[in-house]
Design an enzyme around this catalytic site. Structure first.
Site, PDB file in Angstrom:
ATOM      1  N   TYR A 124       0.813  -1.213   0.000  1.00  0.00           N
ATOM      2  CA  TYR A 124       0.000   0.000   0.000  1.00  0.00           C
ATOM      3  C   TYR A 124       0.848   1.264   0.000  1.00  0.00           C
ATOM      4  O   TYR A 124       0.319   2.368   0.104  1.00  0.00           O
ATOM      5  CB  TYR A 124      -0.944   0.013   1.207  1.00  0.00           C
ATOM      6  CG  TYR A 124      -2.054  -1.002   1.100  1.00  0.00           C
ATOM      7  CD1 TYR A 124      -1.746  -2.351   0.899  1.00  0.00           C
ATOM      8  CD2 TYR A 124      -3.380  -0.648   1.201  1.00  0.00           C
ATOM      9  CE1 TYR A 124      -2.749  -3.300   0.806  1.00  0.00           C
ATOM     10  CE2 TYR A 124      -4.387  -1.592   1.108  1.00  0.00           C
ATOM     11  CZ  TYR A 124      -4.065  -2.918   0.909  1.00  0.00           C
ATOM     12  OH  TYR A 124      -5.048  -3.851   0.814  1.00  0.00           O
ATOM     13  N   LYS A 171       3.657 -14.531   5.127  1.00  0.00           N
ATOM     14  CA  LYS A 171       3.923 -15.516   4.077  1.00  0.00           C
ATOM     15  C   LYS A 171       5.450 -15.611   3.929  1.00  0.00           C
ATOM     16  O   LYS A 171       6.014 -15.451   2.839  1.00  0.00           O
ATOM     17  CB  LYS A 171       3.245 -15.058   2.767  1.00  0.00           C
ATOM     18  CG  LYS A 171       3.240 -16.081   1.657  1.00  0.00           C
ATOM     19  CD  LYS A 171       2.155 -17.115   1.797  1.00  0.00           C
ATOM     20  CE  LYS A 171       2.295 -18.174   0.700  1.00  0.00           C
ATOM     21  NZ  LYS A 171       1.379 -19.309   0.864  1.00  0.00           N
ATOM     22  N   ASP A 205      -2.336 -18.127   4.347  1.00  0.00           N
ATOM     23  CA  ASP A 205      -3.363 -18.984   3.723  1.00  0.00           C
ATOM     24  C   ASP A 205      -3.929 -19.967   4.748  1.00  0.00           C
ATOM     25  O   ASP A 205      -5.145 -20.152   4.864  1.00  0.00           O
ATOM     26  CB  ASP A 205      -2.827 -19.708   2.472  1.00  0.00           C
ATOM     27  CG  ASP A 205      -1.390 -20.167   2.600  1.00  0.00           C
ATOM     28  OD1 ASP A 205      -0.750 -19.857   3.626  1.00  0.00           O
ATOM     29  OD2 ASP A 205      -0.887 -20.845   1.686  1.00  0.00           O
ATOM     30  N   ASP A 229      -5.791  -6.135   5.690  1.00  0.00           N
ATOM     31  CA  ASP A 229      -6.979  -5.634   4.997  1.00  0.00           C
ATOM     32  C   ASP A 229      -7.932  -6.793   4.708  1.00  0.00           C
ATOM     33  O   ASP A 229      -9.133  -6.740   5.004  1.00  0.00           O
ATOM     34  CB  ASP A 229      -6.507  -4.969   3.688  1.00  0.00           C
ATOM     35  CG  ASP A 229      -7.597  -4.161   3.017  1.00  0.00           C
ATOM     36  OD1 ASP A 229      -8.698  -4.057   3.581  1.00  0.00           O
ATOM     37  OD2 ASP A 229      -7.348  -3.639   1.914  1.00  0.00           O
TER      38      ASP A 229
END
Ligand code: NAD
Length: 340
Positions: A124, A171, A205, A229
């Site tokens: 972002y 991740k 995930d 988000d």
């Protein structure tokens, strides 16, 4: 002494929700002095910007604001007032609790999560460019300073609010450098809270799957901007959606409390919109201002009215308008306060 708070009603359904929330907060037992300032499309003609300097000055001076949703024109027009506020005021932490409520239809009845999202960097940061005509590149920025700051916020929040565990979400198996640095920063901060707050990490995930399968296992989650988000909306979905999702954007100099939902223009001025998310944002504000007992009281009163499902707005099964819903909460608050 009354707390001086900036109130930005916003537009669309914002003004009616702001009025309902202000009345409920005024009945909470804590005194407020509201400084009402307008932002958004309505002030463009007068000030040439949707976020006039005096609005920012008001929040900087009072350090705390309660804000209604503001419409952002799609495509052209001004940039989001919400994003501008976060950047101008350095509101680095996005706090989004997600707690099940009796009376709100959802798939679970025992969710109690707090999502802490880093608000300033990651994908972002807005650093994007084309690489030739047929490829585009977005740069993901993760710094140790911002990662440690958000991790510390999550742990401090856990301690201050009697939470038992912080889970860092990442991740780092794939993005070994960027997400690796985020995870390493969380581990560094976690060491300072050893014995006080549990710490663990999850790959994003797997986290999503686990939240759907067994959300009751989790408590406070801390995430970089993009995963934060997405996962905060997932968490809102677990407890009944946007109408009941409160939020806060917090920095070292100021904090802005606001519902997660938008300005729902089709309901504007109809006295139909659900004020729950904005009132719960007000309860978060009470906690931030150091009044947990009054915040608990307000939430108890709101939950009782929602559980009955009579004096609530149509989306919660009731037949009341926004203002009458607020009246019912205020009436209940008097009983809750008297019992304390
Ligand atoms: P929205 O949240 O306004 O509406 C999504 C759906 O939820 C609609 O069906 C709406 O009617 C319903 N809804 C939302 N809040 C509700 C409430 N309190 N009570 C009852 N129903 C409710 O999202 P959108 O339609 O994507 O956005 C509308 C405008 O709001 C856009 O201009 C967007 O940019 C803006 N927006 C502002 C903020 C903010 O100020 N923080 C956040 C999100 C969207």
């Amino acid at each position: 002494m009354a707390h001086r708070v900036t109130l930005i009603p916003g537009d669309g359904i914002g003004p009616e929700l702001a009025e309902a929330s202000r009345r409920v907060l005024d009945a909470s037992g804590i005194a407020f002095e509201w400084e009402v300032v307008d932002a958004g499309e309505g002030v463009m003609a007068e000030y040439g910007t949707p976020l006039p300097e005096h609005v920012l000055e008001s929040v900087r001076r009072n350090k705390v604001a309660l804000k209604g949703p503001i419409t952002t024109p799609v495509g052209s027009g001004f940039r989001s007032v919400n994003v501008a506020l976060r950047q101008e005021l350095g509101l680095y932490a996005n706090l989004r609790p997600a707690r099940s409520m009796a009376g709100v239809v959802s798939r679970y009845d025992d969710v109690d999560l707090v999502i802490v999202r880093e608000n300033t960097e990651d994908l972002y940061a807005g650093i994007e460019h084309m690489v030739g005509p047929d490829a585009a590149e977005s740069i993901k920025i993760i710094t140790r300073a911002a990662s440690e700051r958000i991790a510390r916020f999550a742990f401090d929040y856990a301690v201050a609010n009697g939470r038992r565990k912080v889970t860092a979400v990442h991740k780092a198996n794939i993005m070994k450098l960027s997400d690796g640095l985020f995870l390493e920063s969380c581990r560094t901060v976690a060491a300072d809270f050893d014995g006080k707050v549990e710490f663990e990490d999850r790959i994003v995930d797997n986290m999503c799957m686990q939240l759907v399968q067994k959300p009751e296992l989790y408590d406070v989650l801390v995430l970089p901007n993009l995963y934060g988000d997405i996962v905060s909306d997932l968490a809102a979905g677990l407890v009944g959606g946007l109408g009941v999702a409160p939020g806060a954007n917090i920095g070292t100099e100021a904090a802005v409390f606001e519902p997660v939902h938008g300005s729902a223009p089709k309901y504007a001025g109809l006295d139909k919109a659900n004020p729950t998310a904005m009132i719960l944002s007000g309860a978060l504000m009470l906690r931030h201002l150091g009044h947990p007992a009054e915040a608990d009281g307000l939430e108890t009163a709101l939950r009782a009215v929602v559980a009955e499902g009579v004096a609530t707005t149509y989306d919660l099964g009731g037949s009341a308008g926004t203002a009458a819903f607020a009246d019912a909460i205020i009436e209940r608050l008097a009983a809750v306060s008297a019992a304390r």
